[in-house]
Design a protein around this motif. Structure first.
Motif, mmCIF file in Angstrom:
data_model
loop_
_atom_site.group_PDB
_atom_site.id
_atom_site.type_symbol
_atom_site.label_atom_id
_atom_site.label_comp_id
_atom_site.label_asym_id
_atom_site.label_seq_id
_atom_site.Cartn_x
_atom_site.Cartn_y
_atom_site.Cartn_z
ATOM 1 N N GLU A 1 0.826 -1.207 0.000
ATOM 2 C CA GLU A 1 0.000 0.000 0.000
ATOM 3 C C GLU A 1 0.862 1.260 0.000
ATOM 4 O OE1 GLU A 1 -3.157 2.335 2.962
ATOM 5 O OE2 GLU A 1 -2.085 0.551 3.664
ATOM 6 N N ARG A 2 1.788 1.339 0.934
ATOM 7 C CA ARG A 2 2.524 2.590 1.055
ATOM 8 C C ARG A 2 3.488 2.808 -0.095
ATOM 9 N NH1 ARG A 2 6.516 1.796 6.345
ATOM 10 N NH2 ARG A 2 8.142 0.582 5.345
ATOM 11 N N PHE A 3 4.198 1.756 -0.549
ATOM 12 C CA PHE A 3 5.159 1.948 -1.631
ATOM 13 C C PHE A 3 4.477 2.107 -2.986
ATOM 14 C CE2 PHE A 3 8.216 -0.246 1.379
ATOM 15 C CZ PHE A 3 8.906 0.922 1.666
ATOM 16 N N GLY A 4 3.298 1.511 -3.147
ATOM 17 C CA GLY A 4 2.543 1.732 -4.378
ATOM 18 C C GLY A 4 2.146 3.187 -4.528
ATOM 19 N N ARG A 5 1.765 3.819 -3.434
ATOM 20 C CA ARG A 5 1.409 5.235 -3.461
ATOM 21 C C ARG A 5 2.632 6.104 -3.718
ATOM 22 N NH1 ARG A 5 -2.831 5.200 1.689
ATOM 23 N NH2 ARG A 5 -4.553 4.203 0.555
ATOM 24 N N VAL A 6 3.767 5.710 -3.152
ATOM 25 C CA VAL A 6 5.004 6.458 -3.408
ATOM 26 C C VAL A 6 5.368 6.387 -4.886
ATOM 27 C CG1 VAL A 6 7.492 6.539 -2.983
ATOM 28 C CG2 VAL A 6 5.920 6.213 -1.073
ATOM 29 N N ALA A 7 5.241 5.189 -5.497
ATOM 30 C CA ALA A 7 5.577 5.026 -6.910
ATOM 31 C C ALA A 7 4.721 5.934 -7.787
ATOM 32 C CB ALA A 7 5.398 3.563 -7.321
ATOM 33 N N ALA A 8 3.417 5.962 -7.531
ATOM 34 C CA ALA A 8 2.527 6.798 -8.332
ATOM 35 C C ALA A 8 2.866 8.280 -8.155
ATOM 36 C CB ALA A 8 1.077 6.535 -7.938
ATOM 37 N N TYR A 9 3.150 8.675 -6.933
ATOM 38 C CA TYR A 9 3.502 10.069 -6.653
ATOM 39 C C TYR A 9 4.795 10.467 -7.364
ATOM 40 C CZ TYR A 9 5.484 14.000 -4.039
ATOM 41 O OH TYR A 9 6.084 15.189 -3.696
ATOM 42 N N LEU A 10 5.848 9.635 -7.237
ATOM 43 C CA LEU A 10 7.133 9.981 -7.839
ATOM 44 C C LEU A 10 7.048 10.011 -9.357
ATOM 45 C CD1 LEU A 10 9.720 8.007 -5.652
ATOM 46 C CD2 LEU A 10 9.223 10.467 -5.612
ATOM 47 N N GLU A 11 6.285 9.113 -9.933
ATOM 48 C CA GLU A 11 6.146 9.110 -11.389
ATOM 49 C C GLU A 11 5.550 10.435 -11.868
ATOM 50 O OE1 GLU A 11 3.820 6.356 -14.631
ATOM 51 O OE2 GLU A 11 5.185 5.386 -13.210
ATOM 52 N N GLY A 12 4.580 10.945 -11.142
ATOM 53 C CA GLY A 12 3.981 12.215 -11.511
ATOM 54 C C GLY A 12 4.924 13.388 -11.346
ATOM 55 N N ARG A 13 5.822 13.301 -10.373
ATOM 56 C CA ARG A 13 6.740 14.402 -10.097
ATOM 57 C C ARG A 13 8.011 14.351 -10.933
ATOM 58 N NH1 ARG A 13 6.044 17.327 -5.266
ATOM 59 N NH2 ARG A 13 7.879 18.440 -6.026
ATOM 60 N N LEU A 14 8.478 13.151 -11.272
ATOM 61 C CA LEU A 14 9.774 13.004 -11.938
ATOM 62 C C LEU A 14 9.670 12.871 -13.453
ATOM 63 C CD1 LEU A 14 11.468 10.534 -9.414
ATOM 64 C CD2 LEU A 14 11.764 13.022 -9.555
ATOM 65 N N GLY A 15 8.497 12.528 -13.965
ATOM 66 C CA GLY A 15 8.327 12.415 -15.405
ATOM 67 C C GLY A 15 8.967 11.192 -16.029
ATOM 68 N N VAL A 16 9.259 10.179 -15.226
ATOM 69 C CA VAL A 16 9.770 8.909 -15.745
ATOM 70 C C VAL A 16 8.935 7.786 -15.118
ATOM 71 C CG1 VAL A 16 12.124 9.765 -16.048
ATOM 72 C CG2 VAL A 16 11.485 8.645 -13.898
ATOM 73 N N PRO A 17 8.866 6.633 -15.773
ATOM 74 C CA PRO A 17 8.146 5.512 -15.155
ATOM 75 C C PRO A 17 8.824 5.120 -13.847
ATOM 76 C CG PRO A 17 8.643 5.062 -17.470
ATOM 77 C CD PRO A 17 9.421 6.274 -17.092
ATOM 78 N N VAL A 18 8.041 4.908 -12.806
ATOM 79 C CA VAL A 18 8.578 4.533 -11.500
ATOM 80 C C VAL A 18 7.930 3.224 -11.070
ATOM 81 C CG1 VAL A 18 8.828 5.181 -9.072
ATOM 82 C CG2 VAL A 18 8.967 6.939 -10.860
ATOM 83 N N LYS A 19 8.760 2.304 -10.600
ATOM 84 C CA LYS A 19 8.278 0.969 -10.234
ATOM 85 C C LYS A 19 8.825 0.565 -8.867
ATOM 86 C CE LYS A 19 8.413 -3.869 -11.803
ATOM 87 N NZ LYS A 19 8.978 -4.796 -12.822
ATOM 88 N N TYR A 20 7.962 0.051 -8.028
ATOM 89 C CA TYR A 20 8.370 -0.531 -6.744
ATOM 90 C C TYR A 20 8.477 -2.039 -6.884
ATOM 91 C CZ TYR A 20 7.529 -2.801 -2.222
ATOM 92 O OH TYR A 20 7.596 -3.643 -1.130
ATOM 93 N N ILE A 21 9.581 -2.615 -6.392
ATOM 94 C CA ILE A 21 9.692 -4.065 -6.356
ATOM 95 C C ILE A 21 9.905 -4.504 -4.903
ATOM 96 C CG2 ILE A 21 10.574 -4.294 -8.713
ATOM 97 C CD1 ILE A 21 13.363 -4.749 -7.507
ATOM 98 N N PRO A 22 9.141 -5.489 -4.439
ATOM 99 C CA PRO A 22 9.309 -5.982 -3.068
ATOM 100 C C PRO A 22 10.514 -6.907 -2.968
ATOM 101 C CG PRO A 22 7.589 -7.217 -4.176
ATOM 102 C CD PRO A 22 8.031 -6.155 -5.139
ATOM 103 N N VAL A 23 11.050 -7.031 -1.774
ATOM 104 C CA VAL A 23 12.125 -7.985 -1.497
ATOM 105 C C VAL A 23 11.731 -8.814 -0.292
ATOM 106 C CG1 VAL A 23 14.006 -6.638 -2.509
ATOM 107 C CG2 VAL A 23 13.332 -6.218 -0.139
ATOM 108 N N LYS A 24 12.377 -9.964 -0.137
ATOM 109 C CA LYS A 24 11.961 -10.910 0.896
ATOM 110 C C LYS A 24 12.501 -10.576 2.282
ATOM 111 C CE LYS A 24 11.185 -14.874 -2.127
ATOM 112 N NZ LYS A 24 11.533 -16.291 -2.411
ATOM 113 N N ASN A 25 13.675 -9.918 2.327
ATOM 114 C CA ASN A 25 14.272 -9.641 3.632
ATOM 115 C C ASN A 25 15.209 -8.443 3.531
ATOM 116 O OD1 ASN A 25 16.779 -10.734 2.549
ATOM 117 N ND2 ASN A 25 15.930 -12.771 2.954
ATOM 118 N N TYR A 26 15.769 -8.053 4.666
ATOM 119 C CA TYR A 26 16.638 -6.875 4.699
ATOM 120 C C TYR A 26 17.884 -7.044 3.818
ATOM 121 C CZ TYR A 26 14.075 -4.825 8.700
ATOM 122 O OH TYR A 26 13.127 -4.262 9.523
#
Length: 295
Positions: A48-73
């Motif tokens: 939820e939170r990183f999906g919203r960040v991706a959409a926000y940054l894409e609108g501000r930066l003018g490039v496609p922005v993608k969040y990818i999850p990882v399994k651990n630190y």
């Protein structure tokens, strides 16, 4: 006549092929900007939170922005190190590890709360342990769980404070059994269920989970609040200006500190993001060295 008609058809095809949709042209102007974050809590909240960040940054930066999850630190650090992601929401310690592995990378923004972060020690109420201003000596001999092995608030700093409270002893020598839950939400659930008697948890995740009704305050309670320390931050690779254009790093920093939407900030447990630099985390390098957790 037929040759003329064929010529016109070819010309029309070339003209059509030269017409590029503006959105497609913009998307193709630069490779996708990819980021990740340490999996410090419930997976659904991360999406939820990183999906919203991706959409926000894409609108501000003018490039496609993608969040990818990882399994651990460690996987977050590895993704950053090998260039799979250009930006990461790291804990204090994982950020130190990543920047040491990738020269030129920089911490550019942190939550306003991250300059003075805290660990909570929590206990199952059946232990009878009570809140204390000092780290309670009565935790000795209990079963204890950290969060991730690379967590700042869930391992590095609580181990440091435990070693201070019990000089000359490691956590394994202080407690009857030591575990690693993997993330803060899991730590809360393990202590709440009684699987472990005591645990170390990120205070912000505790507050978020309590607000979401995921904490049974009749079963688990906070018994100690640590001194403050620097923690989470956004860290970016040093090669992004070369890939996305001069000034991209500063545009990214401005976009992050410009986030004002509560729908983005609240899932982080942050009021806002503020500028930061690598030097803000020098104290964690010293703690990591003193505990043997950082080479």
């Amino acid at each position: 006549m037929r040759q003329a008609l064929c010529g016109l058809l070819v010309l029309a095809a070339l003209v059509a092929a030269s017409r590029v949709d503006p959105a497609s042209a913009q998307a193709g102007a630069a490779p996708p900007f990819v980021f990740t974050g340490i999996p410090d809590q419930d997976e659904s909240r991360l999406v939820e939170r990183f999906g919203r960040v991706a959409a926000y940054l894409e609108g501000r930066l003018g490039v496609p922005v993608k969040y990818i999850p990882v399994k651990n630190y460690p996987a977050a650090v590895t993704a950053f190190t090998n260039g799979q992601v250009q930006l990461a929401w790291f804990g204090g310690f994982t950020g130190v590890q990543a920047r040491r592995a990738v020269p030129g990378s920089a911490a550019i923004a942190q939550g306003a709360e991250d300059a003075a972060f805290k660990t909570y020690l929590i206990a199952n109420v059946r232990t009878g342990l009570k809140p204390s201003a000092d780290l309670p000596p009565a935790i000795a001999g209990r079963t204890f769980t950290f969060g991730s092995r690379a967590s700042t608030s869930g391992r590095l700093m609580p181990e440091y404070f435990i070693r201070q409270a019990f000089p000359g002893k490691t956590p394994e020598q202080v407690f009857a059994r030591v575990g690693f839950s993997g993330d803060h939400s899991r730590t809360i659930q393990l202590v709440q269920s009684g699987a472990f008697e005591v645990g170390a948890v990120d205070y912000a995740v505790w507050d978020l989970d309590a607000k979401a009704g995921k904490v049974d305050l009749g079963a688990v309670t906070v018994i100690w609040e640590s001194p403050t320390f620097p923690d989470y931050q956004w860290t970016v690779r040093g090669d992004v200006d070369a890939r996305y254009g001069a000034g991209f790093t500063e545009r990214l920093r401005a976009a992050l500190i410009g986030i004002a939407d509560p729908a983005i900030l609240e899932p982080f447990g942050r009021s806002k993001f503020v500028p930061v630099d690598n030097a803000a985390y020098d104290s964690l390098i010293k703690v990591g060295a003193s505990t043997g957790l950082l080479d």
